[in-house]
Design an enzyme around this catalytic site. Structure first.
Site, PDB file in Angstrom:
ATOM      1  N   CYS A 129      62.074  -9.471  58.262  1.00  0.00           N
ATOM      2  CA  CYS A 129      63.000  -9.053  57.275  1.00  0.00           C
ATOM      3  C   CYS A 129      62.492  -7.501  55.649  1.00  0.00           C
ATOM      4  CB  CYS A 129      64.374  -9.340  56.469  1.00  0.00           C
ATOM      5  SG  CYS A 129      64.890 -10.318  57.787  1.00  0.00           S
ATOM      6  N   CYS A 143      65.774 -17.917  59.255  1.00  0.00           N
ATOM      7  CA  CYS A 143      66.278 -15.951  59.419  1.00  0.00           C
ATOM      8  C   CYS A 143      66.876 -16.625  60.473  1.00  0.00           C
ATOM      9  CB  CYS A 143      64.486 -14.819  58.935  1.00  0.00           C
ATOM     10  SG  CYS A 143      65.751 -13.725  59.803  1.00  0.00           S
ATOM     11  N   HIS A 146      65.713 -13.080  62.615  1.00  0.00           N
ATOM     12  CA  HIS A 146      64.209 -13.333  63.552  1.00  0.00           C
ATOM     13  C   HIS A 146      63.777 -14.098  63.850  1.00  0.00           C
ATOM     14  CE1 HIS A 146      63.577  -9.618  60.851  1.00  0.00           C
ATOM     15  NE2 HIS A 146      62.637  -9.364  61.741  1.00  0.00           N
ATOM     16  N   LYS A 298      60.264  -7.305  71.638  1.00  0.00           N
ATOM     17  CA  LYS A 298      59.294  -7.627  71.883  1.00  0.00           C
ATOM     18  C   LYS A 298      59.134  -8.648  72.603  1.00  0.00           C
ATOM     19  CE  LYS A 298      55.502  -4.891  70.436  1.00  0.00           C
ATOM     20  NZ  LYS A 298      54.324  -4.602  69.122  1.00  0.00           N
TER      21      LYS A 298
END
Ligand code: MSP
Length: 629
Positions: A129, A143, A146, A298
């Protein structure tokens, strides 16, 4: 003069563009084209966000300098947009000198206003972030965006007195209900603001991160990437002195997804307030494209690339799908099946058929010449009124970001026109010379509907709109704007139709044909090939399998150990194999041979001159475990 200014987020150069980036940028392009049609003067800004930790790390991983790396990935974004028929007025990069100056100017203003102080802070920093997360934001210590544990970082830094503007911002949001929209995101920001707002850390010590814009008042620090990035929206229109700034800033509309709501809904307005700059007009926030149940990333390996879809299905179909499928503000699932269904039903069937049936009839019954309408009947008026209504509703619907609603209303018109053909049965009218004027009227109404449709879809599907206009022989496509849809009957009688190829071929048939061709030639796709996991393997041990004169049992290293059973005993002795570097198929379903489980297969060929089997090896030392491509 009516004006409007659209911006997209400037994308981080730490990853290649995917359909999430394409969506926001296509939305901006559609809005930009739409408002041009509506007679506005417009400005459209996009670009890349190139400083900060994320980019510095990605550059390191790629073995490049941050600048060279940023140049390369920024170039990918810049080159992508024209391929998607996206036409921004400016592509901005935060590494441009002009931008650095503006950032420093604003920092100085905020500093001079007494809103920046030096202090120490310890907090949970998420590198993904690029900001400190509050305790409340963490989910199980991680987080939520993420899924990673933030680092605890304590250091001396400069802080922006954001807390000072908390009440002011709440008041602004109350007084301007559509400042942030749709409403759910305004509520989310008001929700954040119910908790005390912390000051914002806006610097990074150069000793920890050098890749940023130096603070004008302390050379040992660089600017925090969000403070730098948000300011692009001003640099992009030549703040402070540029004439574009005065024309376009008051009508600025930002487009973002919900991931970056906080920086845009809280940091940015308070920064502007402190610097004495008026606020943007609207913040428009959309949801996520979800691929196979999760946000694209990804690490999840579910990235969908826009050019792949464009090449496979055509650009306009891709643009149409994105705008038709997502309700602006909500998440949407992406699937190729849904895309194919939309192409076949909405594009090939509804729109494509309306055009081809209408033009075929004008050619067959009227020699390809646009007929003059006679006195309309009730059904004709119904069609006409529906067209006028779609056109009238377009601007208010677009002003509310109702892309899917406008497309639905255009498709209602298209479907009404298709039903009208069935109801009027022009082929029957054509048989009766008494009905010639009636046939003229029906054909004219259909052609005029198509003129409306072409204009209305043109921001979404510029190429298809052009093709329709060309096939209809419209002499002055540039005059085909929203204003030209205020009135029914602008299509001139006497024009020449030129029926062309189908607008949108159906997908399945095409795909089937492709697949048929490939089967016949025994061809596989690159994707099929990618499914094979070929690896460099080192033979650790080899032995004969008892009771078999053909099979050997091998232990190989591919980064992990595997057992293979291979039919090479007649050509190789076990001791000759140890230490050899060979190639194996690592993802073959395991199978038992003579009681031994084989976890892969080695690659070999027939030797020349009947020399038995020979193993595939490398002509130089290959890295054990690496993929063979
Ligand atoms: N660099 C910052 C933005 C700075 S703006 C002053 C950044 N960059 S980003 O590359 O991560 O881009 C985020 C944006 O990309 C989202 O806000 C959205 O516009 C788009 N999207 C990225 N993934 C997306 C989806 N899965 N779905 C929809 N849009 C997505 O944040």
């Amino acid at each position: 003069m009516k004006r409007v200014y659209f911006t997209t987020p400037i994308y981080y150069v730490n990853a290649e563009p995917h359909i999430g980036h394409a969506y926001t940028t296509i939305v901006a392009d559609v809005l930009n084209r739409f408002y041009q049609l509506a007679g506005y003067q417009t400005f459209f800004l996009t670009g890349t966000d190139e400083h900060g930790d994320k980019v510095a790390q990605a550059a390191r991983a790629a073995g490049e300098t941050p600048q060279a790396y940023a140049d390369r990935i920024s170039g990918l974004f810049r080159a992508l947009w024209p391929k998607l028929n996206i036409t921004p007025d400016r592509f901005i990069r935060t590494t441009e000198e002009a931008h650095k100056k503006v950032v420093q100017l604003i920092l100085q203003k905020v500093y001079d206003a007494g809103d920046i102080y030096f202090g120490e802070y310890g907090g949970h920093y998420c590198r993904g972030c690029e900001r400190f997360l509050t305790e409340k934001e963490l989910v199980d210590g991680k987080c939520p965006d993420h899924g990673t544990e933030p680092e605890f970082i304590k250091e001396k830094n400069y802080f922006f007195r954001m807390s000072k503007y908390q009440q002011w911002l709440i008041d602004h949001l109350q007084a301007n209900p559509d400042f942030i929209r749709p409403e759910r995101y305004r509520n989310e920001v008001l929700g954040f603001l119910r908790e005390p707002l912390e000051d914002l850390c806006i610097s990074r010590p150069k000793s920890r991160l050098a890749w940023g814009i130096p603070l004008p008042f302390d050379a040992d620090y660089v600017t925090y990437v969000w403070f730098d990035a948000l300011i692009n929206y001003l640099t992009g229109i030549d703040y402070p002195g540029g004439e574009k700034f005065s024309r376009f800033w008051p009508v600025c509309q930002h487009l973002i997804a919900k991931d970056i709501l906080k920086p845009h809904g809280i940091y940015w307005p308070t920064m502007l307030k402190s610097a004495g700059i008026p606020l943007y007009h609207h913040l428009n926030v959309h949801g996520y494209w979800i691929v196979s149940e999760s946000k694209m990333s990804k690490s999840r390996g579910n990235i969908v690339k826009p050019l792949d879809l464009k090449d496979k299905y055509g650009l306009d179909a891709f643009r149409y799908f994105l705008l038709r499928e997502m309700v602006f503000g909500l998440d949407s699932n992406f699937s190729e099946t849904a895309l194919i269904n939309r192409i076949n039903a909405d594009l090939a069937n509804d729109l494509g058929n309306l055009l081809s049936r209408t033009l075929a009839m004008v050619e067959r019954f009227r020699g390809g010449i646009v007929p003059r309408s006679g006195v309309p009947e009730e059904k004709d008026l119904e069609l006409k009124n529906s067209a006028l209504k779609s056109a009238r509703d377009a601007e208010p619907v677009m002003a509310e970001l109702g892309f899917h609603k406008l497309l639905m209303s255009i498709w209602e018109l298209i479907n009404l026109a298709n039903k009208y053909i069935d109801g009027m049965a022009p082929w029957a009218l054509a048989k009766d010379p008494q009905k010639a004027e009636r046939l003229d009227t029906v054909l004219y109404h259909l052609l005029e509907v198509l003129r409306f449709v072409a204009v209305l879809i043109s921001p979404f599907m510029p190429q298809a709109a052009e093709k329709i206009q060309a096939q209809m022989g419209i002499p002055d496509p540039a005059d085909q704007n929203l204003g030209s849809l205020k009135e029914w009957g602008r299509l001139k009688a006497g024009g020449q139709i030129r029926k062309g190829e189908a607008l949108f071929p159906r997908v399945e048939e095409d795909k089937k044909r492709e697949e048929g061709k490939m089967e016949a030639a025994n061809i596989i796709t690159y994707d099929d090939f990618q499914k094979l996991d070929l690896r460099v393997a080192k033979v650790l041990a080899a032995e004969n399998i008892k009771k078999s004169d053909k099979l050997l049992k091998l232990r190989v290293d591919i980064g992990e150990e595997r057992t293979l059973v291979a039919g090479i005993a007649r050509a190789y002795k076990p001791e000759d194999l140890v230490g050899k570097t060979i190639i194996i198929v690592a993802n073959l379903q395991p199978t038992k041979l003579m009681g031994v489980e084989s976890q892969g297969m080695l690659l070999a060929a027939d030797g020349a001159d009947g020399a038995g089997v020979v193993l595939a090896t490398f002509d130089k030392e290959a890295k054990v475990g690496s993929k063979v491509r």
